[in-house]
Scaffold this active site. Structure first.
Site, PDB file in Angstrom:
ATOM      1  N   GLY A 140       2.188   7.436  -0.685  1.00  0.00           N
ATOM      2  CA  GLY A 140       2.411   7.654   0.709  1.00  0.00           C
ATOM      3  C   GLY A 140       1.318   6.909   1.489  1.00  0.00           C
ATOM      4  O   GLY A 140       1.154   5.687   1.405  1.00  0.00           O
TER       5      GLY A 140
ATOM      6  N   LYS B  21       5.088   4.405  -9.940  1.00  0.00           N
ATOM      7  CA  LYS B  21       3.846   4.318  -9.282  1.00  0.00           C
ATOM      8  C   LYS B  21       2.728   4.206 -10.213  1.00  0.00           C
ATOM      9  O   LYS B  21       1.777   3.737  -9.945  1.00  0.00           O
ATOM     10  CB  LYS B  21       3.585   5.540  -8.462  1.00  0.00           C
ATOM     11  CG  LYS B  21       4.796   5.662  -7.208  1.00  0.00           C
ATOM     12  CD  LYS B  21       4.799   7.032  -6.685  1.00  0.00           C
ATOM     13  CE  LYS B  21       5.579   7.040  -5.162  1.00  0.00           C
ATOM     14  NZ  LYS B  21       5.971   8.348  -4.761  1.00  0.00           N
TER      15      LYS B  21
ATOM     16  N   GLU C 194       0.648  -1.362  -0.182  1.00  0.00           N
ATOM     17  CA  GLU C 194      -0.091   0.053   0.083  1.00  0.00           C
ATOM     18  C   GLU C 194       0.731   1.219   0.107  1.00  0.00           C
ATOM     19  O   GLU C 194       0.624   2.269  -0.851  1.00  0.00           O
ATOM     20  CB  GLU C 194      -0.868  -0.074   1.239  1.00  0.00           C
ATOM     21  CG  GLU C 194      -1.722   1.202   1.389  1.00  0.00           C
ATOM     22  CD  GLU C 194      -2.891   1.182   0.137  1.00  0.00           C
ATOM     23  OE1 GLU C 194      -3.507   0.557   0.017  1.00  0.00           O
ATOM     24  OE2 GLU C 194      -2.676   2.081  -0.504  1.00  0.00           O
TER      25      GLU C 194
HETATM   26  N1  HSE Z   1      10.145  10.595  -3.114  1.00  0.00           N
HETATM   27  C1  HSE Z   1       8.725  10.239  -2.725  1.00  0.00           C
HETATM   28  C2  HSE Z   1       7.786  11.402  -3.204  1.00  0.00           C
HETATM   29  C3  HSE Z   1       8.515   9.515  -1.536  1.00  0.00           C
HETATM   30  O1  HSE Z   1       8.368  12.313  -2.866  1.00  0.00           O
HETATM   31  O2  HSE Z   1       6.772  11.096  -3.387  1.00  0.00           O
HETATM   32  C4  HSE Z   1       7.150   8.891  -1.685  1.00  0.00           C
HETATM   33  O3  HSE Z   1       7.183   7.849  -2.591  1.00  0.00           O
END
Ligand code: HSE
Length: 415
Positions: free
Chosen positions: A129, A200, A124
């Site tokens: 995040g 992602k 998840e």
């Molecule tokens: N470096 C990533 C961001 C951390 O700034 O979204 C979270 O995946």
């Protein structure tokens, strides 16, 4: 009681340990049993931390301990994370990871091992995040046919673009601040070049189609070429520039890309600012839904890991069917997809209006004070046609020994 280990005591790993400690009773109630943190694997010592007595340096201790059934991987990167996770799953341990690079590169294989071993591989925290998007897709929207997912999926770049937009701040200055706040990747190139968003959206696309997506097939542009001048024009237009990861199913084809896009105030993602992420999902019965929250940072991301830990504990003996299979998803060529284009051109409108009309067609023209250039916004046009026209404009300028196009940004705006 279930025994857990955390591999990687960095920003997220230490957040997970903190939540497990501070919320022990509440977590035990949700999981229907206590989750006890037995080991923390890291190369470093943490003598002043609450987990000082649980730090180990040898992965084999975790692998060999049959009492440990829950393993959190928050090391990041591909190796040794991949080898460790694979070994844990193969040893019949549930694994929870926040590592999008790992899930995007090896998710298919790791999900399959988890199925074979009747354990769970949950991820998840790898996208958005703390936003519950993976669980939303495999549980809440399981009756829906998903047609599109578009998201602001990187907190660091959204933080940078927001500060550039609102404060006219410089790129380097804001990047440093994002690093200090623990948002950025170990190598911030992954954020600013769009690689993190690419992994992602690859994961979300695989969740959407149920098939394996090769993230290397996804056209990816970052934000390093976006300047304060772009934001001055954007302000004139009442728009902003956001780094979007998009995946659309059109007929049998799946179109996916990562790029900075100019969007207007009416766009649902316009208001997603700072370190926040927003994910827009279009599906057949629900229509448009949006998921919003903290896309990076210690406790928000750790919260998603802890939710996965609880779900794994609740399903101690069962594999929850999530993710995708081994069939490969082809990613279609974006060249036929249409959007408007924001184009900055050297010189004055007076000098170049005719050339712009001949090459780019009907456009909306924008001018700023005290600059040796102007900008235009094209009508909706497919990528192949736009590229052809932009090359024609540039080569006419070159013939006259003049500068041509300085900037091109896709724009999702009404014509
Ligand atoms: N470096 C990533 C961001 C951390 O700034 O979204 C979270 O995946």
């Amino acid at each position: 009681m279930m025994y857990a280990a955390i591999m990687g005591y960095g920003t997220i790993g230490s957040g997970v340990a903190e939540i497990l400690e501070n919320e022990r009773d509440r977590i035990a109630r949700s999981a229907a049993q206590e989750i006890y943190l037995k080991y923390v694997l890291d190369l470093r010592e943490f003598p002043d931390s609450p987990v000082a007595d649980r730090v180990v340096h040898d992965f084999k201790i975790i692998e060999a301990d049959e009492q440990v059934k829950l393993v959190v991987e928050t090391m990041g990167g591909l190796e040794p994370a991949y080898s460790f996770v694979k070994a844990c799953l193969s040893a019949g341990k549930h694994v929870i990871t926040s590592n999008k690079a790992l899930v995007a590169a090896h998710g298919t294989e790791l999900l399959q091992i988890a199925r074979d071993m009747d354990v769970n591989f949950f991820f998840e925290a790898s996208v958005g995040g703390g936003i519950p998007i993976i669980r939303t897709l495999y549980r809440c929207l399981m009756g829906e046919k998903i047609q599109e997912i578009t998201g602001i999926l990187n907190g660091t770049t959204n933080f940078i673009l927001t500060k550039m937009d609102r404060e006219g701040a410089s790129f380097d200055e804001v990047l440093r601040e994002a690093q200090e706040l623990g948002y950025a990747e170990r190598n911030p190139e992954a954020d600013v070049e769009g690689y993190d968003t690419c992994r992602k959206i690859a994961i979300l696309t695989a969740m959407m189609t149920g098939k394996e997506v090769n993230y290397e097939d996804i056209h990816t542009e970052g934000i390093t070429k976006i300047t304060d001048v772009d934001f001055r024009y954007a302000k004139e237009l009442g728009t902003s520039v956001k780094l979007l990861g998009t995946s659309r199913i059109v007929g049998e084809k799946v179109y996916t890309k990562v790029a900075p896009v100019m969007i207007g105030k009416e766009h649902p993602l316009y208001a997603v600012s700072g370190v926040y992420n927003g994910i827009l999902v279009k599906s057949d019965m629900l229509g448009t839904s949006m998921y919003y929250g903290s896309g990076a940072g210690k406790l928000p991301t750790a919260s998603a890991v802890v939710a996965d830990l609880i779900e794994a504990a609740q399903n101690e003996k069962t594999n929850v069917p999530i993710g995708w299979g081994t069939e490969k998803q082809e990613i279609a060529d974006n060249k036929t997809s249409e959007c408007c284009y924001f184009v900055r051109i050297a010189g004055t409108v007076k000098e170049k209006a005719e050339l712009v009309q001949e090459t780019l067609g009907e456009v909306r023209t924008l001018a700023l004070e005290n600059v040796d250039e102007f900008a235009v916004l094209t009508k909706k046009i497919c990528e192949t046609e736009f590229t052809k026209r932009a090359i024609a404009l540039d080569s006419e300028c070159q013939k006259k020994g003049e500068d041509g196009i300085r900037q091109i940004i896709r724009a999702e705006l009404e014509d």
